[in-house]
Design a protein around this motif. Structure first.
Motif, PDB file in Angstrom:
ATOM      1  N   PRO A  71       0.834  -1.215   0.000  1.00 41.17           N
ATOM      2  CA  PRO A  71       0.000   0.000   0.000  1.00 41.17           C
ATOM      3  C   PRO A  71       0.866   1.261   0.000  1.00 41.17           C
ATOM      4  CG  PRO A  71      -0.862  -1.604   1.546  1.00 41.17           C
ATOM      5  CD  PRO A  71       0.452  -2.147   1.067  1.00 41.17           C
ATOM      6  N   ARG A  72       0.425   2.252  -0.797  1.00 43.72           N
ATOM      7  CA  ARG A  72       1.194   3.499  -0.936  1.00 43.72           C
ATOM      8  C   ARG A  72       1.363   4.227   0.377  1.00 43.72           C
ATOM      9  NH1 ARG A  72      -1.460   5.957  -5.630  1.00 43.72           N
ATOM     10  NH2 ARG A  72      -1.692   7.842  -4.411  1.00 43.72           N
ATOM     11  N   SER A  73       0.388   4.033   1.266  1.00 43.89           N
ATOM     12  CA  SER A  73       0.430   4.759   2.542  1.00 43.89           C
ATOM     13  C   SER A  73       1.524   4.234   3.473  1.00 43.89           C
ATOM     14  CB  SER A  73      -0.931   4.609   3.226  1.00 43.89           C
ATOM     15  OG  SER A  73      -1.253   3.227   3.296  1.00 43.89           O
ATOM     16  N   GLU A  74       2.074   3.063   3.161  1.00 41.26           N
ATOM     17  CA  GLU A  74       3.099   2.501   4.060  1.00 41.26           C
ATOM     18  C   GLU A  74       4.496   2.879   3.607  1.00 41.26           C
ATOM     19  OE1 GLU A  74       2.650  -1.692   4.711  1.00 41.26           O
ATOM     20  OE2 GLU A  74       0.516  -1.437   5.122  1.00 41.26           O
ATOM     21  N   THR A  75       5.392   3.068   4.601  1.00 43.53           N
ATOM     22  CA  THR A  75       6.779   3.303   4.206  1.00 43.53           C
ATOM     23  C   THR A  75       7.454   1.939   4.089  1.00 43.53           C
ATOM     24  OG1 THR A  75       7.150   3.727   6.535  1.00 43.53           O
ATOM     25  CG2 THR A  75       7.281   5.619   5.088  1.00 43.53           C
ATOM     26  N   TYR A  76       8.297   1.823   3.077  1.00 40.82           N
ATOM     27  CA  TYR A  76       8.944   0.538   2.824  1.00 40.82           C
ATOM     28  C   TYR A  76      10.296   0.500   3.517  1.00 40.82           C
ATOM     29  CZ  TYR A  76      10.683  -3.497   0.246  1.00 40.82           C
ATOM     30  OH  TYR A  76      11.192  -4.725  -0.093  1.00 40.82           O
ATOM     31  N   ASP A 128      -0.992  -8.301   2.902  1.00 35.49           N
ATOM     32  CA  ASP A 128      -0.280  -7.047   3.201  1.00 35.49           C
ATOM     33  C   ASP A 128       0.415  -6.512   1.959  1.00 35.49           C
ATOM     34  OD1 ASP A 128      -0.686  -7.490   6.077  1.00 35.49           O
ATOM     35  OD2 ASP A 128       0.711  -9.157   5.749  1.00 35.49           O
ATOM     36  N   GLY A 160      -4.001   2.018  -5.280  1.00 34.51           N
ATOM     37  CA  GLY A 160      -3.347   2.557  -4.080  1.00 34.51           C
ATOM     38  C   GLY A 160      -2.107   1.786  -3.651  1.00 34.51           C
ATOM     39  N   LYS A 194       2.199   0.682  -4.337  1.00 35.65           N
ATOM     40  CA  LYS A 194       3.470   1.108  -4.941  1.00 35.65           C
ATOM     41  C   LYS A 194       4.412  -0.085  -5.060  1.00 35.65           C
ATOM     42  CE  LYS A 194       5.329   2.683  -0.504  1.00 35.65           C
ATOM     43  NZ  LYS A 194       5.666   3.832   0.316  1.00 35.65           N
TER      44      LYS A 194
END
Ligand code: ATP
Ligand code: MG
Length: 286
Positions: A100-105, A154, A170, A172
């Protein structure tokens, strides 16, 4: 009975058109491909079977078909004893992991303990193992990109080409797992007669592929720059040079690789070339 080489291609989908086009450009002619389950070429000892792409590696291993045209991703996933005999330069894409784009990788280690939805469980398993990651693999056959949004996983591992589908859902892209393109796979035990037909077909396919990657180029140039131009576009052996009526000038013909085409054109203009014509090549046999 005359031996036929049986070629399995995708019945419908992203590979279908390119596969048929390639066979046609290789000189094979068919009555009416699309709505049948199989069709025989009129002028070449080949029979084409139309199948779902996922089934092709198994059919080739079982010798129901001798040869198949699939994405490298499908070949890698199915892990059969077939061999890749030609890469085809189309249906280029990659298999990637997306979150998800909202999460930092936080790098590959952050996939540890996560649930990954994919249609490519074997490829993902090998990838995780290679990086010493333990994660859950949730196999689904389609619409993989919606899995995180509905709480099924996830992360996902799926085919990406432009990335617009990921964006629309949504997600990445965070890791590339493999690059893929259409390939021809063959059963390793074809026998001499079928092998001979395959070799003949592969020779033609190579000529079509080379032609697509090259352009025929003609230009007028001052004689003193011929040597320099020859180093820029050496051609298949050397360029063809024909004297022009205009004193001190020649017409030079050669072949240029599609990939560095624009760069070469700039260099040629610097060498004083004029009246540059670029022409597509239909077949190229070296
Ligand atoms: P089937 O019904 O035969 O199982 P499918 O839905 O599994 O078809 P397609 O979506 O038609 O498969 O894709 C076939 C192959 O084309 C993929 O395995 C992949 O190698 C390649 N491919 C898929 N998507 C793209 C894309 N966006 N760009 C380039 N190549 C792609
Ligand atoms: Mg499929």
């Amino acid at each position: 009975m005359n031996t036929l080489l049986r070629i399995a291609i995708q019945k419908s989908g992203r590979l279908q058109e390119g596969s048929l086009e390639l066979l046609k450009e290789s000189g094979l002619s068919f009555s009416n491909g699309k709505d049948q389950l199989k069709t025989q070429a009129r002028n070449f000892p080949v029979e084409v079977l139309f199948l779902r792409d996922d089934d092709i590696p198994q059919y080739v291993e079982d010798k129901v078909a001798d040869v198949g045209l699939v994405g490298e991703n499908v070949f890698a996933e199915k892990k059969k004893k077939n061999q890749i005999v030609k890469r085809l330069d189309f249906a280029k894409c990659r298999l990637s992991i997306a979150i998800p784009r909202s999460e930092t990788y936080g790098g590959i280690a952050s996939l540890h303990g996560k649930n990954i939805a994919t249609s490519y469980p074997n490829i993902v398993k090998d990838f995780l193992q290679k990086h010493n990651i333990t994660a859950g693999i949730h196999e689904i056959s389609g619409s993989v990109e919606i899995a995180p949004g509905i709480g099924l996983a996830d992360a996902i591992c799926d085919i990406v080409s432009t990335g617009s589908t990921l964006l629309g859902n949504g997600l990445k892209e965070v890791e590339t797992v493999m690059q893929s393109e259409a390939v021809i796979i063959a059963n390793p035990e074809l026998g001499p007669e079928k092998q001979k037909i395959l070799d003949k077909l592969l020779f033609r396919i190579e000529a079509v592929k080379k032609a697509k990657n090259n352009k025929y180029i003609l230009m007028n140039c001052p004689n003193e720059s011929i040597e320099k131009i020859t180093t820029v576009i050496p051609g298949m052996k050397s360029p063809t040079i024909i004297p022009l009526g205009r004193p001190g000038w020649s017409s030079l013909h050669s072949v240029v690789d599609e990939n560095d085409f624009w760069e070469k054109i700039d260099l040629l203009r610097e060498c004083g070339a004029e009246g540059i014509l670029v022409i597509p090549i239909e077949k190229m046999i070296v």
